[in-house]
Write a protein that holds these residues in place. Sequence first.
Motif, PDB file in Angstrom:
ATOM      1  N   CYS A 177      -1.947  -3.669  -4.100  1.00  7.83           N
ATOM      2  CA  CYS A 177      -2.750  -3.389  -2.905  1.00  7.83           C
ATOM      3  C   CYS A 177      -3.933  -2.507  -3.312  1.00  7.83           C
ATOM      4  CB  CYS A 177      -1.859  -2.783  -1.811  1.00  7.83           C
ATOM      5  SG  CYS A 177      -2.526  -3.015  -0.140  1.00  7.83           S
ATOM      6  N   CYS A 178      -4.341  -1.588  -2.443  1.00 11.39           N
ATOM      7  CA  CYS A 178      -5.603  -0.882  -2.666  1.00 11.39           C
ATOM      8  C   CYS A 178      -5.703  -0.248  -4.061  1.00 11.39           C
ATOM      9  CB  CYS A 178      -5.782   0.180  -1.591  1.00 11.39           C
ATOM     10  SG  CYS A 178      -5.960  -0.536   0.044  1.00 11.39           S
ATOM     11  N   CYS A 231       0.824  -1.213   0.000  1.00 12.12           N
ATOM     12  CA  CYS A 231       0.000   0.000   0.000  1.00 12.12           C
ATOM     13  C   CYS A 231       0.856   1.259   0.000  1.00 12.12           C
ATOM     14  CB  CYS A 231      -1.019   0.008   1.134  1.00 12.12           C
ATOM     15  SG  CYS A 231      -2.614   0.668   0.555  1.00 12.12           S
TER      16      CYS A 231
HETATM   17 ZN   LIG Z   1      -3.814  -1.202   0.645  1.00  9.77          ZN
END
Ligand SMILES: [Zn+2]
Length: 325
Positions: free
Chosen positions: A306-307, A239
């Motif tokens: 990730c996000c 992230c």
């Molecule tokens: Zn993340």
Amino acid sequence: MVRLPLKQLLEDNPKKVLVLDGGQGTELENRGIKVANPVWSTIPFISDSFWSDESSANRKIVKGMFNDFLNAGAEILMTTTYQTSYKSVSENTPIKTLSEYNNLLTRIVDFSRDCIGENKYLIGCIGPWGAHICREFTGDYGPDPESIDFYEYFKPQLDNFNKNDKLDLIGFETIPNVHELRAILSWDESILSKPFYIGLSVHEHGVLRDGTTMEEVAKVIKGLGDKINPNFSLLGINCVSFNQSPDILESLHQALPDMALLAYPNSGEVYDTEKKIWLPNSDKLNSWDTVVKQYIDSGARIIGGCCRTSPNDIQEISTAVKKYT
Ligand SMILES: [Zn+2]
Ligand SMILES: C[S+](C)CC[C@H](N)C(=O)O
Ligand SMILES: N[C@@H](CCS)C(=O)O
């Protein structure tokens, strides 16, 4: 077992790089599940209908997400248990007792394993202490971080995951604070009895979110010497900003040249912790092809997103991993 133990796979095949899945919470959000709540991506599992109704819409959405990550080339996937600490769950859902909590975790792991099959690796995801107050992007753990009882916070989730053979690896993700890092690394095999990794939440300028440099992170690890838990299998970043991630991973590699690393950056967007929305940041300067090559050159053994990364990102990562290994 169908799968080689993960540590053995990585040790026996020094060139092997595993493709991880993408940002599950935000991917569930893309598919219509409102994850902006105190238990984040655990939310679909809280309602009874998820378990009682085989045709529930949320069940199809979670299954569909795993399926699309698998089709994109993911070989190692994560449970959506980032904000599933006993504290977050018992304070914010109808699940109150330890026994109900253990039942929830076991059901989630069983469901996730069924979704991905026996050939793929499954990570039991554990978010940082700061996730329950949304501090994973600041590392601000208050005026007295030494006094936080990290073990008390993590123990229920750890005890459950340690015992579950359907999980191959425990993943501590988005760790932004050096006191938390020290705490996790102080736990021996009686506390962490399964292979585990630590994903650091690192600022664009290359320091842990609380300001700790990568050299200081390395010092913490080297300082443990022989006392280090043998289950500590990989260290890395997650992230973090897409554009800066190759340089950050390289600085970790320089500081710890023998450590197996992992990298799964976010899309480069920035999370607004008040409004719970993602704000655009600078455009992607590089392609996955470029950053994946750099990660591999810097010792990465697991690479994903990730996000706000999706199955399309994982497809591009998978293509690049095949090209460079
Ligand atoms: Zn993340
Ligand atoms: C990885 S962050 C976007 C997860 C959500 C955050 N901890 C929150 O509570 O809003
Ligand atoms: N793995 C988590 C986010 C970590 S920042 C998720 O996908 O929700």
